[in-house]
Design an enzyme around this catalytic site. Structure first.
Site, PDB file in Angstrom:
ATOM      1  N   ARG A 120      53.391  90.202  63.919  1.00  0.00           N
ATOM      2  CA  ARG A 120      52.884  88.676  64.248  1.00  0.00           C
ATOM      3  C   ARG A 120      52.290  88.576  65.443  1.00  0.00           C
ATOM      4  O   ARG A 120      52.236  87.542  66.115  1.00  0.00           O
ATOM      5  CB  ARG A 120      54.275  87.803  64.407  1.00  0.00           C
ATOM      6  N   LYS A 142      38.803  82.048  65.722  1.00  0.00           N
ATOM      7  CA  LYS A 142      38.643  81.998  64.362  1.00  0.00           C
ATOM      8  C   LYS A 142      38.686  83.600  63.712  1.00  0.00           C
ATOM      9  O   LYS A 142      37.755  84.266  64.094  1.00  0.00           O
ATOM     10  CB  LYS A 142      37.409  81.305  63.753  1.00  0.00           C
ATOM     11  N   GLU A 184      22.730  79.812  67.158  1.00  0.00           N
ATOM     12  CA  GLU A 184      23.938  79.143  67.570  1.00  0.00           C
ATOM     13  C   GLU A 184      23.751  78.737  68.958  1.00  0.00           C
ATOM     14  O   GLU A 184      24.368  77.503  69.449  1.00  0.00           O
ATOM     15  CB  GLU A 184      25.073  80.192  67.484  1.00  0.00           C
ATOM     16  N   LYS A 226      30.920  75.637  73.576  1.00  0.00           N
ATOM     17  CA  LYS A 226      31.785  75.975  72.669  1.00  0.00           C
ATOM     18  C   LYS A 226      33.208  76.178  73.426  1.00  0.00           C
ATOM     19  O   LYS A 226      34.222  75.605  72.682  1.00  0.00           O
ATOM     20  CB  LYS A 226      31.550  77.243  72.086  1.00  0.00           C
ATOM     21  N   GLU A 236      40.442  72.681  64.777  1.00  0.00           N
ATOM     22  CA  GLU A 236      39.407  71.988  64.070  1.00  0.00           C
ATOM     23  C   GLU A 236      39.900  70.795  63.133  1.00  0.00           C
ATOM     24  O   GLU A 236      39.679  70.571  62.109  1.00  0.00           O
ATOM     25  CB  GLU A 236      38.680  73.085  63.008  1.00  0.00           C
ATOM     26  N   ARG A 240      35.884  70.140  66.457  1.00  0.00           N
ATOM     27  CA  ARG A 240      35.316  71.308  66.120  1.00  0.00           C
ATOM     28  C   ARG A 240      34.356  71.343  65.099  1.00  0.00           C
ATOM     29  O   ARG A 240      33.490  72.438  65.045  1.00  0.00           O
ATOM     30  CB  ARG A 240      36.409  72.311  66.282  1.00  0.00           C
ATOM     31  N   ASN A 244      29.792  72.882  63.112  1.00  0.00           N
ATOM     32  CA  ASN A 244      29.095  73.258  61.704  1.00  0.00           C
ATOM     33  C   ASN A 244      27.768  72.589  61.404  1.00  0.00           C
ATOM     34  O   ASN A 244      27.044  72.472  60.557  1.00  0.00           O
ATOM     35  CB  ASN A 244      30.125  72.542  60.624  1.00  0.00           C
ATOM     36  N   HIS A 247      25.113  74.092  59.304  1.00  0.00           N
ATOM     37  CA  HIS A 247      25.810  74.967  58.478  1.00  0.00           C
ATOM     38  C   HIS A 247      26.104  74.695  57.110  1.00  0.00           C
ATOM     39  O   HIS A 247      26.201  75.465  56.122  1.00  0.00           O
ATOM     40  CB  HIS A 247      27.331  75.385  59.057  1.00  0.00           C
ATOM     41  N   HIS A 251      24.659  77.444  54.996  1.00  0.00           N
ATOM     42  CA  HIS A 251      25.496  78.350  54.099  1.00  0.00           C
ATOM     43  C   HIS A 251      24.944  78.112  52.500  1.00  0.00           C
ATOM     44  O   HIS A 251      24.850  79.129  51.834  1.00  0.00           O
ATOM     45  CB  HIS A 251      26.974  77.876  53.912  1.00  0.00           C
ATOM     46  N   HIS A 265      21.958  85.100  58.067  1.00  0.00           N
ATOM     47  CA  HIS A 265      22.753  83.807  58.347  1.00  0.00           C
ATOM     48  C   HIS A 265      21.994  82.934  59.415  1.00  0.00           C
ATOM     49  O   HIS A 265      22.021  81.796  59.258  1.00  0.00           O
ATOM     50  CB  HIS A 265      24.297  84.468  58.724  1.00  0.00           C
TER      51      HIS A 265
HETATM   52  N1  GLY Z   1      31.798  78.984  64.317  1.00  0.00           N
HETATM   53  C1  GLY Z   1      32.194  77.723  64.254  1.00  0.00           C
HETATM   54  C2  GLY Z   1      33.533  77.600  64.878  1.00  0.00           C
HETATM   55  O1  GLY Z   1      34.112  78.877  65.462  1.00  0.00           O
HETATM   56  O2  GLY Z   1      34.332  76.783  65.019  1.00  0.00           O
END
Ligand code: GLY
Length: 365
Positions: A120, A142, A184, A226, A236, A240, A244, A247, A251, A265
């Protein structure tokens, strides 16, 4: 060297940014009070040996283990996680021990996910080695892996204990890889910071050529944006989602080309930002002045027209991938649109036929 503290609900940690700072990893971990007995290094095979040796020699732990990872979307899977867990279990790592990741975003996602589920959660130090991972994936926790149903469908939010972003590690990267990370940084400026946008526009070549003062400022300012977003919305819920920007289109473009080397990407994201700017202008949210600034910046990077890659016959395939986007919550497609440079809207829902019509016009121009 700059230090940026990140304070999320689940963890507080620091990002160290500077040139040749991996040399000081021993001092940094001591200062941050990160202690451990055993360490597992998860290292992208593409990282030069000289760097691996340097970092390994600077870490004082009773036992060091190494897992060399062939970083690719294909290997970002459960089987790699199992191999990592096996090393941790066989050697009886405790929660007080550490995973140290050295690599780009894929390696970081896999390492962070393994760190989050082993007993954990054990300690996690991330040393991102690409510009993309330094300004994006190493911040905000993430983690995840792919499976046959899609990308990043299995994962967790798990903040690291420390991030060391060393700009020296970027020097061996090809320009295309730098542009990928730059996408980014540029995105962050459009979301939150017009001043950063003008700094990027004025100093674009110096930044992509990694001139020390300029690349460090671009990384730091980008990370600050960020940071602000993930501190307010770690999981998110809404804010957050602004990250995107570009994206949903991006994507779909890379997926429609089967993730071929023709379009990586970051390049797909830059085309995605171009499409988002055009859509924002079409729905009358973005005024001509800011629109022109964005398009002119992208054309300096040679990102001007999508029809190098797609014809109208590809439209259904592109739309199909947009519909599959995991951010959609209804039959409509969620797009982040631009209000003005430095401000975006996360709540635009547009129907697939309308987007198809919009893209058709773009592709036939
Ligand atoms: N790359 C987008 C995020 O970390 O939310």
């Amino acid at each position: 060297m700059k230090v940026l503290p990140i304070k999320t609900k689940s963890k507080h940690y620091k990002i160290y940014i500077g040139n040749n700072i991996v040399n000081q990893i021993d001092k940094i971990t001591k200062k941050e009070n990160i202690n451990f007995e055993k360490s597992l290094f998860i290292i992208d095979r593409n990282v030069p040996n000289s760097i691996i040796k340097k970092i390994k020699s600077k870490i004082f732990s009773e036992k060091k283990f190494i897992y060399l990872f062939n970083a690719s979307e294909k290997n970002k899977n459960l089987s790699s996680i199992n191999s990592i867990l096996k090393i941790l279990l066989k050697n009886n790592f405790t929660r007080n021990d550490v995973i140290i990741c050295l690599g780009g975003g894929i390696t970081g996602d896999v390492s962070g996910f393994a760190a989050s589920i082993y007993k954990r959660g054990l300690k996690f130090i991330n040393i991102p080695s690409t510009l993309l991972s330094q300004v994006d994936s190493s911040i905000g926790g993430k983690t995840g892996i792919n499976n046959k149903f899609g990308k990043n469908l299995i994962g967790s939010f798990y903040q690291p204990d420390l991030v060391i972003s060393d700009t020296k590690l970027l020097e061996s990267l090809p320009r295309r890889e730098i542009i990928c990370g730059y996408a980014e940084i540029f995105k962050h400026s459009l979301i939150k910071d017009k001043k950063l946008f003008f700094f990027l526009d004025k100093n674009l070549e110096k930044i992509v050529k990694l001139k020390k003062k300029f690349i460090e400022k671009a990384i730091l300012e980008s990370c600050k944006i960020k940071k602000e977003i993930v501190e307010k919305d770690e999981k998110e819920s809404n804010l957050r989602k602004s990250l995107n920007l570009g994206h949903t289109f991006g994507h779909a473009y890379e997926a429609a080309l089967n993730y071929s080397k023709k379009l990586n990407h970051g390049e797909a994201v830059l085309y995605g930002i171009l499409s988002a700017a055009k859509l924002s202008k079409k729905i009358r949210s973005l005024k001509n002045n800011d629109y022109d600034l964005i398009v002119s910046h992208l054309s300096k990077l040679n990102f001007d027209n999508l029809n190098k890659f797609f014809k109208t016959k590809d439209l259904n395939r592109i739309i199909k991938f947009m519909i599959l986007d995991k951010k959609n919550i209804s039959k409509k497609i969620n797009f982040i649109t631009i209000n003005k440079i430095g401000s975006v809207n996360t709540k635009n829902q547009i129907s697939p036929p309308k987007i198809k019509q919009f893209l058709k016009i773009e592709l036939t121009k």
